[in-house]
Motif scaffolding. Structure first.
Motif, PDB file in Angstrom:
ATOM      1  N   ILE A 126       2.209   1.792  -3.515  1.00 24.99           N
ATOM      2  CA  ILE A 126       1.175   2.291  -4.431  1.00 24.99           C
ATOM      3  C   ILE A 126       0.887   3.764  -4.163  1.00 24.99           C
ATOM      4  O   ILE A 126       0.821   4.579  -5.090  1.00 24.99           O
ATOM      5  CB  ILE A 126      -0.108   1.433  -4.306  1.00 24.99           C
ATOM      6  CG1 ILE A 126       0.158   0.033  -4.854  1.00 24.99           C
ATOM      7  CG2 ILE A 126      -1.272   2.093  -5.022  1.00 24.99           C
ATOM      8  CD1 ILE A 126      -0.928  -0.978  -4.530  1.00 24.99           C
ATOM      9  N   VAL A 127       0.720   4.112  -2.894  1.00 25.47           N
ATOM     10  CA  VAL A 127       0.442   5.509  -2.540  1.00 25.47           C
ATOM     11  C   VAL A 127       1.610   6.407  -2.945  1.00 25.47           C
ATOM     12  O   VAL A 127       1.403   7.499  -3.486  1.00 25.47           O
ATOM     13  CB  VAL A 127       0.135   5.638  -1.027  1.00 25.47           C
ATOM     14  CG1 VAL A 127       0.102   7.092  -0.597  1.00 25.47           C
ATOM     15  CG2 VAL A 127      -1.183   4.958  -0.701  1.00 25.47           C
ATOM     16  N   THR A 128       2.836   5.940  -2.709  1.00 27.70           N
ATOM     17  CA  THR A 128       4.014   6.729  -3.098  1.00 27.70           C
ATOM     18  C   THR A 128       4.054   6.954  -4.596  1.00 27.70           C
ATOM     19  O   THR A 128       4.327   8.070  -5.062  1.00 27.70           O
ATOM     20  CB  THR A 128       5.303   6.027  -2.623  1.00 27.70           C
ATOM     21  OG1 THR A 128       5.238   5.845  -1.209  1.00 27.70           O
ATOM     22  CG2 THR A 128       6.533   6.831  -2.992  1.00 27.70           C
ATOM     23  N   GLU A 129       3.765   5.931  -5.377  1.00 31.77           N
ATOM     24  CA  GLU A 129       3.731   6.086  -6.833  1.00 31.77           C
ATOM     25  C   GLU A 129       2.685   7.106  -7.254  1.00 31.77           C
ATOM     26  O   GLU A 129       2.927   7.948  -8.119  1.00 31.77           O
ATOM     27  CB  GLU A 129       3.452   4.743  -7.507  1.00 31.77           C
ATOM     28  CG  GLU A 129       4.638   3.809  -7.502  1.00 31.77           C
ATOM     29  CD  GLU A 129       4.329   2.476  -8.154  1.00 31.77           C
ATOM     30  OE1 GLU A 129       3.159   2.237  -8.547  1.00 31.77           O
ATOM     31  OE2 GLU A 129       5.255   1.671  -8.281  1.00 31.77           O
ATOM     32  N   LYS A 130       1.506   7.053  -6.644  1.00 33.91           N
ATOM     33  CA  LYS A 130       0.434   8.013  -6.970  1.00 33.91           C
ATOM     34  C   LYS A 130       0.854   9.439  -6.628  1.00 33.91           C
ATOM     35  O   LYS A 130       0.612  10.365  -7.396  1.00 33.91           O
ATOM     36  CB  LYS A 130      -0.862   7.650  -6.244  1.00 33.91           C
ATOM     37  CG  LYS A 130      -1.421   6.302  -6.597  1.00 33.91           C
ATOM     38  CD  LYS A 130      -1.941   6.278  -8.013  1.00 33.91           C
ATOM     39  CE  LYS A 130      -2.548   4.920  -8.291  1.00 33.91           C
ATOM     40  NZ  LYS A 130      -2.824   4.691  -9.683  1.00 33.91           N
ATOM     41  N   VAL A 131       1.484   9.611  -5.475  1.00 38.13           N
ATOM     42  CA  VAL A 131       1.932  10.949  -5.067  1.00 38.13           C
ATOM     43  C   VAL A 131       2.991  11.462  -6.033  1.00 38.13           C
ATOM     44  O   VAL A 131       2.960  12.630  -6.440  1.00 38.13           O
ATOM     45  CB  VAL A 131       2.454  10.931  -3.615  1.00 38.13           C
ATOM     46  CG1 VAL A 131       3.173  12.222  -3.276  1.00 38.13           C
ATOM     47  CG2 VAL A 131       1.309  10.685  -2.649  1.00 38.13           C
ATOM     48  N   GLU A 169       3.398  10.592  -9.185  1.00 38.42           N
ATOM     49  CA  GLU A 169       2.722  10.907 -10.443  1.00 38.42           C
ATOM     50  C   GLU A 169       2.019  12.257 -10.359  1.00 38.42           C
ATOM     51  O   GLU A 169       2.117  13.079 -11.281  1.00 38.42           O
ATOM     52  CB  GLU A 169       1.707   9.812 -10.798  1.00 38.42           C
ATOM     53  CG  GLU A 169       2.335   8.519 -11.265  1.00 38.42           C
ATOM     54  CD  GLU A 169       1.297   7.412 -11.441  1.00 38.42           C
ATOM     55  OE1 GLU A 169       0.082   7.695 -11.392  1.00 38.42           O
ATOM     56  OE2 GLU A 169       1.710   6.255 -11.624  1.00 38.42           O
ATOM     57  N   LYS A 170       1.299  12.502  -9.261  1.00 40.99           N
ATOM     58  CA  LYS A 170       0.605  13.782  -9.092  1.00 40.99           C
ATOM     59  C   LYS A 170       1.593  14.938  -9.024  1.00 40.99           C
ATOM     60  O   LYS A 170       1.365  15.995  -9.580  1.00 40.99           O
ATOM     61  CB  LYS A 170      -0.257  13.761  -7.825  1.00 40.99           C
ATOM     62  CG  LYS A 170      -1.673  13.451  -8.067  1.00 40.99           C
ATOM     63  CD  LYS A 170      -2.511  13.740  -6.849  1.00 40.99           C
ATOM     64  CE  LYS A 170      -3.948  13.658  -7.279  1.00 40.99           C
ATOM     65  NZ  LYS A 170      -4.883  13.828  -6.207  1.00 40.99           N
ATOM     66  N   VAL A 177       0.841  -1.203   0.000  1.00 36.24           N
ATOM     67  CA  VAL A 177       0.000   0.000   0.000  1.00 36.24           C
ATOM     68  C   VAL A 177       0.873   1.249   0.000  1.00 36.24           C
ATOM     69  O   VAL A 177       0.598   2.214  -0.721  1.00 36.24           O
ATOM     70  CB  VAL A 177      -0.966  -0.005   1.211  1.00 36.24           C
ATOM     71  CG1 VAL A 177      -1.654   1.325   1.372  1.00 36.24           C
ATOM     72  CG2 VAL A 177      -1.990  -1.120   1.054  1.00 36.24           C
ATOM     73  N   THR A 178       1.948   1.244   0.778  1.00 41.65           N
ATOM     74  CA  THR A 178       2.855   2.388   0.810  1.00 41.65           C
ATOM     75  C   THR A 178       3.476   2.626  -0.563  1.00 41.65           C
ATOM     76  O   THR A 178       3.573   3.772  -1.019  1.00 41.65           O
ATOM     77  CB  THR A 178       3.963   2.177   1.858  1.00 41.65           C
ATOM     78  OG1 THR A 178       3.355   1.956   3.134  1.00 41.65           O
ATOM     79  CG2 THR A 178       4.903   3.350   1.926  1.00 41.65           C
TER      80      THR A 178
END
Length: 120
Positions: free
Chosen positions: A105-110, A112-113, A102-103
């Motif tokens: 995935i969240v890091t990748e999303k952050v 990317e944003k 989960v960490t």
């Protein structure tokens, strides 16, 4: 004197976390309230990183010492833990993998944003 001031800032944030723990009826540890308050203060600029950096480094270096009492507690309670040690190890392993996933995935999303925001 500088480090003492930094420790006092951290202690005041921790005290506010303790006060919130007493006032609010939620089952949230005071340390979590303190961490959220510190994060909020750092993100809003109320507290700047240099104002707490040296004291934070010292506390992080001391962190391993804080695990010694927990380890001793586990050793003294070994008779009670022996029957459940395998399920505890499995649960610890599975939840660690879950948290790491989960960490990530969240890091990748952050990231990317952040990259999208920098392009605009």
């Amino acid at each position: 004197m500088k480090v003492l001031r930094q420790f006092l800032i951290i202690l005041m944030i921790s005290l506010l976390g303790e006060i919130l723990n007493r006032l609010l009826p939620f089952p949230v540890p005071a340390s979590v309230y303190g961490l959220v308050l510190m994060l909020t203060a750092l993100m809003t600029g109320l507290i700047r990183v240099p104002q707490v950096k040296e004291a934070s480094v010292i506390l992080i270096e001391l962190m391993p010492v804080m695990f010694i009492p927990a380890a001793v507690g586990l050793m003294t309670a070994w008779d009670k833990l022996r029957p459940v040690v395998v399920p505890v190890i499995v649960i610890t392993f599975v939840t660690t993998l879950f948290v790491m996933g989960v960490t990530g995935i969240v890091t990748e999303k952050v990231i990317e944003k952040t990259e999208k925001g920098a392009e605009e």
